[in-house]
Design an enzyme around this catalytic site. Structure first.
Site, mmCIF file in Angstrom:
data_model
loop_
_atom_site.group_PDB
_atom_site.id
_atom_site.type_symbol
_atom_site.label_atom_id
_atom_site.label_comp_id
_atom_site.label_asym_id
_atom_site.label_seq_id
_atom_site.Cartn_x
_atom_site.Cartn_y
_atom_site.Cartn_z
ATOM 1 N N GLU B 46 16.787 8.956 -13.113
ATOM 2 C CA GLU B 46 16.635 9.494 -11.763
ATOM 3 C C GLU B 46 16.515 8.360 -10.753
ATOM 4 O O GLU B 46 15.771 7.393 -10.962
ATOM 5 C CB GLU B 46 15.386 10.365 -11.643
ATOM 6 C CG GLU B 46 15.226 10.883 -10.214
ATOM 7 C CD GLU B 46 13.878 11.523 -9.919
ATOM 8 O OE1 GLU B 46 13.009 11.566 -10.799
ATOM 9 O OE2 GLU B 46 13.724 11.979 -8.771
ATOM 10 N N ASP B 111 1.908 -2.024 -10.030
ATOM 11 C CA ASP B 111 2.075 -2.227 -8.598
ATOM 12 C C ASP B 111 0.796 -2.863 -8.069
ATOM 13 O O ASP B 111 -0.277 -2.256 -8.152
ATOM 14 C CB ASP B 111 2.322 -0.861 -7.933
ATOM 15 C CG ASP B 111 2.481 -0.960 -6.429
ATOM 16 O OD1 ASP B 111 2.867 0.048 -5.820
ATOM 17 O OD2 ASP B 111 2.236 -2.041 -5.850
ATOM 18 N N ASP B 113 -0.997 -4.206 -4.780
ATOM 19 C CA ASP B 113 -0.836 -4.033 -3.344
ATOM 20 C C ASP B 113 -1.949 -4.788 -2.618
ATOM 21 O O ASP B 113 -3.121 -4.601 -2.923
ATOM 22 C CB ASP B 113 -0.923 -2.524 -3.063
ATOM 23 C CG ASP B 113 -0.572 -2.175 -1.655
ATOM 24 O OD1 ASP B 113 -0.797 -3.013 -0.749
ATOM 25 O OD2 ASP B 113 -0.068 -1.065 -1.444
ATOM 26 N N CYS B 123 -8.491 -13.224 6.047
ATOM 27 C CA CYS B 123 -7.413 -13.704 6.919
ATOM 28 C C CYS B 123 -6.548 -12.570 7.446
ATOM 29 O O CYS B 123 -6.039 -12.630 8.558
ATOM 30 C CB CYS B 123 -6.544 -14.697 6.151
ATOM 31 S SG CYS B 123 -6.052 -14.084 4.532
ATOM 32 N N ARG B 164 7.040 -6.316 1.095
ATOM 33 C CA ARG B 164 6.070 -6.367 2.199
ATOM 34 C C ARG B 164 4.778 -7.016 1.742
ATOM 35 O O ARG B 164 4.513 -8.168 2.009
ATOM 36 C CB ARG B 164 5.820 -4.968 2.766
ATOM 37 C CG ARG B 164 4.961 -5.001 4.019
ATOM 38 C CD ARG B 164 5.068 -3.777 4.881
ATOM 39 N NE ARG B 164 4.620 -2.552 4.260
ATOM 40 C CZ ARG B 164 4.064 -1.529 4.923
ATOM 41 N NH1 ARG B 164 3.859 -1.614 6.208
ATOM 42 N NH2 ARG B 164 3.738 -0.441 4.301
ATOM 43 N N GLY B 166 3.133 -6.894 -1.604
ATOM 44 C CA GLY B 166 2.679 -6.912 -2.987
ATOM 45 C C GLY B 166 3.786 -7.245 -3.960
ATOM 46 O O GLY B 166 4.883 -7.668 -3.580
ATOM 47 N N ASP B 294 -3.259 -0.124 -9.350
ATOM 48 C CA ASP B 294 -3.390 1.323 -9.178
ATOM 49 C C ASP B 294 -2.958 1.990 -10.486
ATOM 50 O O ASP B 294 -1.778 2.029 -10.806
ATOM 51 C CB ASP B 294 -2.495 1.765 -8.020
ATOM 52 C CG ASP B 294 -2.665 3.248 -7.698
ATOM 53 O OD1 ASP B 294 -3.343 3.949 -8.482
ATOM 54 O OD2 ASP B 294 -2.132 3.680 -6.683
ATOM 55 N N HIS B 303 6.981 8.540 -12.621
ATOM 56 C CA HIS B 303 6.670 7.907 -11.348
ATOM 57 C C HIS B 303 7.878 7.147 -10.795
ATOM 58 O O HIS B 303 8.573 6.453 -11.534
ATOM 59 C CB HIS B 303 5.497 6.944 -11.553
ATOM 60 C CG HIS B 303 4.988 6.346 -10.296
ATOM 61 N ND1 HIS B 303 3.913 6.845 -9.601
ATOM 62 C CD2 HIS B 303 5.409 5.287 -9.581
ATOM 63 C CE1 HIS B 303 3.694 6.126 -8.526
ATOM 64 N NE2 HIS B 303 4.582 5.159 -8.489
ATOM 65 N N LEU B 305 9.399 4.205 -8.485
ATOM 66 C CA LEU B 305 8.978 2.921 -7.927
ATOM 67 C C LEU B 305 10.150 2.261 -7.216
ATOM 68 O O LEU B 305 11.302 2.365 -7.637
ATOM 69 C CB LEU B 305 8.449 2.020 -9.054
ATOM 70 C CG LEU B 305 7.795 0.713 -8.625
ATOM 71 C CD1 LEU B 305 6.547 0.981 -7.799
ATOM 72 C CD2 LEU B 305 7.437 -0.130 -9.841
ATOM 73 N N LYS B 306 9.851 1.540 -6.161
ATOM 74 C CA LYS B 306 10.859 0.862 -5.370
ATOM 75 C C LYS B 306 11.763 0.008 -6.244
ATOM 76 O O LYS B 306 11.309 -0.735 -7.109
ATOM 77 C CB LYS B 306 10.131 -0.032 -4.371
ATOM 78 C CG LYS B 306 11.018 -0.638 -3.333
ATOM 79 C CD LYS B 306 10.164 -1.088 -2.139
ATOM 80 C CE LYS B 306 11.059 -1.555 -1.011
ATOM 81 N NZ LYS B 306 11.821 -2.743 -1.393
ATOM 82 N N HIS B 312 13.269 -3.450 2.117
ATOM 83 C CA HIS B 312 12.069 -2.788 2.610
ATOM 84 C C HIS B 312 12.287 -2.467 4.077
ATOM 85 O O HIS B 312 12.364 -3.381 4.907
ATOM 86 C CB HIS B 312 10.847 -3.691 2.439
ATOM 87 C CG HIS B 312 9.567 -2.930 2.521
ATOM 88 N ND1 HIS B 312 9.206 -2.204 3.637
ATOM 89 C CD2 HIS B 312 8.570 -2.756 1.631
ATOM 90 C CE1 HIS B 312 8.052 -1.616 3.417
ATOM 91 N NE2 HIS B 312 7.639 -1.933 2.219
#
Lengths: 517, 407
Positions: B46, B111, B113, B123, B164, B166, B294, B303, B305-306, B312
């Site tokens: 998928e 993942d 993050d 920071c 971005r 992570g 996570d 699940h 995932l990118k 991004h």
């Protein structure tokens, strides 16, 4: 059959061999005829046993002395096997059913409940959990020799490592687990087991893991056995589910099986009563008066930061559904709150509305999700950084919990009672105590196991509706009553008495059903 | 962190260029096909696309690499996610009898993050990252990579920058792809040391004996801690950050410290060091640096995932695989963006054609720049990863053909 005077002759029959061992993997289904009433009573008794196991598991550490004692009692009362060394064909002056009959009941009732509990993911998960706990308690009761015998009879062959390898790994083995000392390493065989077969040990990091294998001393082989049991049962349930249509076509069985699978959860608050009777304006005050601490916390966090993460949205959103919020109300509620934060209306509609509709069964596979029970809130989906869900009695630092209770104006003595219960891991009892303190009643008339139940009981108390029943319990309980007010044992007895009350009522229903038929 | 004036408005124009010229379809298919050892592995996978205007479509699937290319060029997805391999083709799931369409296999994924570390970095916060807090990702990759290889025996790990804030890890071993939900969750929990939400102050609690996994992880953290925490994050420089640290120290130790300050007694610090079962220094280091993952991402077989090499949409950066040999010098802010990759590529490929034999230093520099900031090196690294993976297929394919010959 042979008779030889007065001496008791051991008559070996195939049935004795079938139940020759105290413990089994339930690999083979029973093949015999039985009456419907026996069918039903066996099933109900096992359900009572499993429910007891569930309750004990939340209130006590598993396999602690109290836990074992209570489970022994319950097994004995329900005529299930509880002494692993009893011989199956022992018919010497025993009151009640023989060991053989108990094992037969155990065997048959397990398979009946499989039929009732194989249908949905939730039912399966619950059934497997209780059966695994039952198995663990029984395996634990076996003598070491019997344990080895059991392993061999059930084909669990794992390789042991050489003495040289043991020596090389000695430090690591000792440091990996509390109950492995230098002596253990020297004396016992260590087995190399693929990590997939020892998930409980891996998950809790109680074992040495190298290159995908865990190294287990003989004494700990039980975790492996449990895992094996769980896997076999899981696969079996999947198979059972496929043959359900045939079972359901028997009209005698279908109503009983349906009733059994709803009984375990009591009410799951999935059917919404009073939809729309609650207005959104009431929620703030309701959250203070009638929400359990977990939901009050979530509501507060939502109001403060105008946002909740997924875990919090699920737990709180389903709770709100359970108390009677309609889908439209829910959408309005979340939307208006999120808009006050960083989310604009557009983004809400795109990203969050879907999730809410999903909760109400209007999206995806259209499952109607049920509000989480206390068990689920306590045990699954641990909160992490940025989360506010979970059970505060379980997941909050005791110091923070104390501050929160002080802020919510709970009396100092009440707070220390609650903290005592938390220390003993009696989270639901702690919440019940919180209920009693915030509603100024001596004793709750219910045994808390669901946040929505808390809400309903609270509304009942505040609305001055039904009378708050004093617990009419067993003589044992009233003794404890006079001895130590508000002690934990008190609560236990109340909880047990409550639970025990439910099931006899259910059996009565079943009885009358069959009489009608 | 403004990424060189990136504006999502450029996506409709640049994405087609990216997909036509730069997206490494051949390698991508080589990966997801896994050597063709299992039938329909690629076809039953998928994908989900997020299109313009946040339109989200699930259950996309493709029969061949060509079909994948065609569809991606047609639909121009802003985001691409990769899901599980199902029992049937996902794009036909509605025709399948209810209950039989199931997720069967998928890589084991992690993942990490940066927002999960907001309570311990000073920071940046939320979606921002900088070179100071990026060290947390470096530490996370070192620790998890070691554990997944040495402890769990996995060999084919693909670490990817998320684009971005992570990193993701794709464990591609066959054994990993076949793991059950319970097994995935157990692996994730084994790797978890930092526990608790906003309500928990002390998130790491260690007890004796220290498991070898914890020792190994501590060794990595200790390597980076002085430079990262004391120097860059300056956790002991300002009162509020000092207070945060002190909140993690047990009361009796704090009392001893105070005694030491008064009495100036050196014996005190030795006493502190010898306190039985007190691991507060280690606990503090771990709370500030240990990877926070996570569990829910790793648990689910289905699940999404990118995808590696996807863009991004919020930063324009490409999700590139990370070469662990160069992990310590990885700079997320130097990762090619869709603009730099497409534009640079367009400009240089013209030049390269014209000046193939140009010895001019300036031109050579231009070509070198292209190589440095372009996608080429990441694709090359991906190739190496796939070569390693391919060795495992060869064994399987041989076995299969042997079996077939027997009949």
């Amino acid at each position: 059959m042979q008779f030889s005077g007065r001496r008791r002759k051991v008559i070996t029959s195939p049935q004795v061999e079938l139940y020759g061992q105290a413990l089994q993997f339930y690999g083979q289904p029973p093949l015999e005829n039985m009456s419907l009433s026996e069918f039903e009573s066996f099933a109900v008794d096992r359900l009572k046993l499993l429910k007891t196991i569930e309750n004990l598991g939340v209130s006590y550490v598993k396999l602690s002395d109290d836990y074992k004692r209570k489970l022994d009692n319950e097994s004995r009362n329900l005529n299930f096997p509880y002494r692993p060394d009893a011989v199956p064909d022992d018919r010497k002056s025993q009151v009640g059913p023989s060991e053989y009959e108990k094992r037969r009941k155990d065997h048959i009732s397990h398979f009946i409940l499989r039929l009732a509990y194989c249908q949905t993911e939730d039912l399966r998960r619950w059934f497997i959990q209780q059966e695994v706990d039952l198995f663990r308690y029984r395996f634990n009761g076996l003598q070491p020799k019997q344990k080895v015998e059991f392993l061999h009879k059930n084909n669990l062959q794992y390789d042991t490592i050489s003495v040289e390898e043991k020596k090389t790994l000695q430090d690591k083995l000792v440091n990996s687990s509390h109950n492995v000392s230098g002596i253990t390493v020297e004396d016992q065989d260590f087995y190399k087991v693929p990590f997939q077969d020892a998930l409980d040990l891996v998950r809790t990091r109680k074992v040495y893991l190298k290159a995908g294998y865990v190294y287990i001393p003989h004494q700990d082989i039980v975790a492996i056995v449990l895992n094996d049991f769980r896997t076999r049962l899981s696969k079996a349930l999947a198979l059972t589910a496929r043959s359900l249509p045939a079972v359901h076509s028997d009209e005698r069985l279908q109503p009983l099986l349906n009733h059994l699978s709803h009984a375990y959860v009591g009410q799951d608050y999935s059917i919404q009563k009073n939809v729309g009777k609650i207005s959104l304006e009431q929620i703030d005050s309701l959250s203070v008066k009638s929400f359990p601490l977990c939901m009050r916390q979530l509501h507060q966090a939502l109001r403060d930061s105008h946002h909740l993460r997924h875990g919090g949205r699920m737990q709180y959103g389903l709770f709100l559904k359970g108390i009677g919020l309609s889908l439209e109300q829910a959408l309005q509620f979340w939307r208006s709150e999120f808009i006050r934060g960083k989310v604009d209306a557009d983004k809400f509609d795109k990203a969050y509305a879907y999730g809410i509709r999903h909760m109400f069964g209007k999206e995806g596979k259209r499952a109607d999700y049920t509000p989480y029970s206390c068990m689920k809130v306590i045990l699954s989906n641990l909160p992490s950084q940025g989360d506010h869900h979970g059970c505060p009695f379980r997941h909050s630092d005791p110091e923070l919990l104390k501050q929160k209770l002080q802020f919510y104006k709970v009396s100092p003595s009440g707070i220390s009672q609650i903290l005592e219960l938390v220390k003993g891991m009696h989270y639901q009892l702690a919440c019940q105590k919180y209920f009693e303190l915030t509603h100024s009643i001596e004793e709750a008339s219910f045994s808390l196991n669901h946040p929505n139940q808390y809400f309903i009981e609270s509304q009942r108390v505040l609305g001055g509706g039904k009378d708050i029943k004093r617990e009419v319990g067993t003589p044992q309980r009233s003794q404890e009553n006079s001895a130590a007010r508000g002690s934990t044992a008190d609560r236990e007895a109340a909880a047990a008495a409550n639970a025990a009350k439910d099931l006899p009522e259910m059996t009565e229903d079943l009885d009358s059903f069959f009489q009608d038929a | 962190m403004p990424s060189s004036g990136y504006d999502a408005a450029c996506l409709p124009d640049l994405l087609p260029l990216y997909y036509r010229r730069l997206f490494p379809f051949a390698q991508y298919h080589r990966w997801l096909n896994y050597g063709g050892v299992q039938k329909n592995y690629f076809q039953n996978r998928e994908f989900s696309f997020t299109l313009k205007d946040d339109i989200y479509v699930r259950y996309q699937s493709f029969s061949t690499q060509t079909e994948l290319e065609k569809e991606m060029l047609k639909m121009n997805p802003y985001k691409i996610d990769v899901g599980a391999i199902y029992s049937h083709r996902p794009n036909q799931h509605n025709t399948v009898k209810s209950g039989t369409f199931q997720a069967l296999e998928k890589e084991l994924v992690f993942d990490i993050d940066m927002t999960d570390y907001d309570d311990v970095r000073s920071c940046c916060s939320a979606a921002e990252i900088c070179s100071k807090c990026w060290t947390l990702m470096t530490i996370a990759v070192h620790i998890l990579d070691r554990a997944l290889r040495d402890d769990f025996g996995f060999q084919h790990l693909l670490w990817v920058y998320s684009g971005r804030r992570g990193v993701h890890c794709w464990v591609c071993d066959e054994a990993a792809r076949k793991l059950s939900v319970a097994a995935r969750s157990a692996v994730a929990e084994y790797l978890s040391l930092v526990k608790g939400g906003d309500e928990t102050v002390k998130k790491v609690v260690l007890t004796d004996p220290l498991h070898p996994f914890i020792r190994e992880s501590l060794a990595v953290v200790e390597r980076y801690f002085p430079q990262y925490a004391l120097h860059e994050q300056e956790i002991l420089s300002r009162k509020e950050s000092v207070d945060k640290v002190l909140a993690l120290v047990p009361e009796d130790i704090l009392f001893l410290f105070q005694c030491c300050i008064y009495e100036g007694n050196k014996a005190c610090s030795r006493a502190v060091g010898n306190s039985k079962g007190q691991h507060f220094e280690k606990e503090i280091m771990l709370q500030y640096c240990y990877p926070r993952l996570d569990v829910n991402v790793s648990k689910g077989v289905n699940h999404l995932l990118k995808s590696p090499f996807s863009v991004h949409p919020k930063t324009g950066r490409i999700s590139v695989p990370m070469d662990l040999e160069e992990l310590d010098t990885f700079d997320p802010l130097a990762v090619p963006t869709i603009r730099s990759a497409t534009v640079l590529n367009a400009r240089v490929s013209e030049d390269v054609k014209e000046k193939e034999n140009e010895k001019d230093a300036a031109e050579r520099r231009k070509i070198r720049d292209y190589k440095r900031t372009s996608l080429a090196k990441y694709v090359k690294y991906f190739d190496q990863f796939l070569d390693g993976l391919a060795l495992s297929w060869k064994g399987e394919l041989l076995k299969k053909s042997d079996l077939e010959k027997d009949f």
